[in-house]
Write an enzyme that holds these catalytic residues in place. Structure first.
Site, PDB file in Angstrom:
ATOM      1  N   LYS A  65       0.849  -1.182   0.000  1.00 14.72           N
ATOM      2  CA  LYS A  65       0.000   0.000   0.000  1.00 14.72           C
ATOM      3  C   LYS A  65       0.891   1.241   0.000  1.00 14.72           C
ATOM      4  CE  LYS A  65      -4.022   0.662   1.894  1.00 14.72           C
ATOM      5  NZ  LYS A  65      -4.921   0.991   0.758  1.00 14.72           N
ATOM      6  N   ASP A  92      -5.207 -16.547   2.240  1.00 12.16           N
ATOM      7  CA  ASP A  92      -6.470 -17.191   2.649  1.00 12.16           C
ATOM      8  C   ASP A  92      -7.549 -16.931   1.600  1.00 12.16           C
ATOM      9  OD1 ASP A  92      -5.511 -18.184   5.046  1.00 12.16           O
ATOM     10  OD2 ASP A  92      -7.242 -17.508   6.194  1.00 12.16           O
TER      11      ASP A  92
HETATM   12  C1  IPM Z   1      -0.730 -18.759   8.517  1.00 10.69           C
HETATM   13  C2  IPM Z   1      -1.392 -18.631   9.863  1.00 10.69           C
HETATM   14  C3  IPM Z   1      -0.370 -18.106  10.852  1.00 10.69           C
HETATM   15  C4  IPM Z   1       0.012 -16.706  10.415  1.00 10.69           C
HETATM   16  C5  IPM Z   1      -0.801 -18.141  12.331  1.00 10.69           C
HETATM   17  C6  IPM Z   1      -1.245 -19.506  12.768  1.00 10.69           C
HETATM   18  C7  IPM Z   1       0.297 -17.625  13.233  1.00 10.69           C
HETATM   19  O1  IPM Z   1      -2.527 -17.835   9.757  1.00 10.69           O
HETATM   20  O2  IPM Z   1       0.262 -19.500   8.416  1.00 10.69           O
HETATM   21  O3  IPM Z   1      -1.206 -18.131   7.566  1.00 10.69           O
HETATM   22  O4  IPM Z   1      -0.675 -15.727  10.749  1.00 10.69           O
HETATM   23  O5  IPM Z   1       1.026 -16.578   9.733  1.00 10.69           O
HETATM   24 MG    MG Z   2      -3.009 -17.241   7.776  1.00  5.83          MG
END
Ligand code: IPM
Ligand code: MG
Length: 367
Positions: A193, A253
């Site tokens: 950003k 994600d």
């Molecule tokens: C990921 C997970 C981790 C992160 C957590 C579990 C610490 O969400 O590997 O994406 O935030 O990196």
């Molecule tokens: Mg994650």
């Protein structure tokens, strides 16, 4: 030649049950080759807290530093949610990433054809999707100083985290991403950003400076909010995306869900190559410990299986075996086997162990 060393850290929640199936796969590959896998198992996350009072012990850390690769399941669960921040299960994972200096986190988001209808997007938007997100993993907001919660004189409290990147951190992860783009579709999109963050301005400048060294890669830049939008609007426009630790967490994600299930996606976290070309490496599924289904034999072991396939490719230099394992998974899906998370009408719903059986059967057929 010595054996190929592998440290297995099943962790918490569905980690151990999914890992049990992957251990069968590892054994299968070990038996097929002249050189087997020298496998050691240890605790991480909540399991390590229960046994040793810390989410990863120094002894486990030194093993992780020695081996060719670490295969990790998942960490965390409600049982440990109220622990002090410094000893939460997640700190074990973060210490492994940080102390092993695994700065390049490769998160492929591939849509298996058999699952294109399980995506929340229309089939035509995701069929054939093949994106690689390269997330910076050892810097940025996750580790920046100052950090913490402090009491203010006026009785208020303040929570602080710091987004900070030095040039070398940007350059090394950007190089990894350029190199991957060269081997894939030749396109790299750098995401930050820069419109509101100085760390984003620096990120963009440093990535831009490298571009002339990779004339075969078409470089573009995008703001992170727009990238999130483009990922759900027209995901196939992307080939490789490189971004910082926090944006990479969110965007991966989001990209994962395009493929139908978080239960399908592997990841590789790689350090710098030493003089012999060896890199420290850790492989883990993108999904978490899924406490809601843990212990019930319902978990999908495919993400962890594919994480081992990435280990075959990147740590053990066995690309044909990686291909073989990936096609076994494709065949299992094409034959209609589904765990609950990817269940579709008229398919065969199976549990974790039956999915393991199906993968082994597909490997035997393909051998
Ligand atoms: C990921 C997970 C981790 C992160 C957590 C579990 C610490 O969400 O590997 O994406 O935030 O990196
Ligand atoms: Mg994650």
């Amino acid at each position: 030649m010595s054996n190929r060393s592998l440290l297995v850290l099943p962790g918490d929640g569905i980690g151990p049950e999914a890992m049990a199936q992957v251990q069968r796969v590892i054994k299968w590959f070990g038996e097929k080759q002249s050189v087997g896998f020298d496998l050691e198992e240890d605790l991480v996350g909540g399991a390590a807290i229960d046994a040793h009072g810390t989410p990863v012990t120094d002894a486990t850390m030194s093993k992780a530093m020695e081996v060719d690769a670490v295969l990790l399941g998942a960490v965390g669960g409600p049982k440990w949610d109220d622990l002090d921040f410094s000893i939460k299960p997640e700190r074990g994972l973060l210490r492994l990433r940080k102390d092993m200096e695994l700065f390049a986190n490769l998160r492929p988001a591939m849509c298996f054809d058999a699952l294109a209808d399980a995506s929340s997007l229309k089939r035509e938007l995701v069929a054939g999707l093949d994106i690689m997100i390269v997330r910076e993993l050892t810097g940025g907001t996750y580790f920046g100083e100052p950090r913490g919660i402090t009491d203010l004189p006026n009785g208020e409290r303040r929570g602080v985290n710091t987004q900070v990147y030095d040039t070398y951190e940007i350059v090394r992860v950007a190089r990894a991403a350029f190199e991957l783009a060269q081997k894939r579709g030749g396109k790299l999109c750098s995401v930050e950003k820069a419109n509101v963050m100085e760390s984003g301005v620096l990120w963009r400048e440093e990535v831009t400076k490298l571009a002339p060294e990779y004339p075969d890669v078409e470089l573009s830049h995008m703001y992170a909010d727009n990238c999130a939008m483009q990922l759900v609007r027209a995901p196939k426009q992307f080939d490789v995306i490189v971004t910082d630790n926090l944006f990479g967490d969110l965007l991966s994600d989001c990209a994962a869900m395009l493929t139908g299930s978080l239960g399908m996606l592997p990841s590789a976290s790689l350090g710098a190559a030493d003089e012999t070309g060896r890199r420290k490496a850790m492989y883990e599924p993108v999904h978490g410990s899924a406490p809601d289904i843990s212990g019930k034999g319902l978990a999908n072991p495919i993400a962890m299986t594919l994480s081992f396939a990435m280990a075959l490719r990147y740590s053990y230099d066995l690309p044909e075996d990686a291909d073989r394992l990936e096609s076994a998974v494709q065949n299992v899906l094409a034959n209609g086997y589904r765990t609950g998370d990817i269940m579709q009408p008229d398919m065969k719903q199976v549990g974790t162990e039956e999915m393991g059986d199906a993968i082994l059967a597909a490997l035997n057929e393909g051998a």
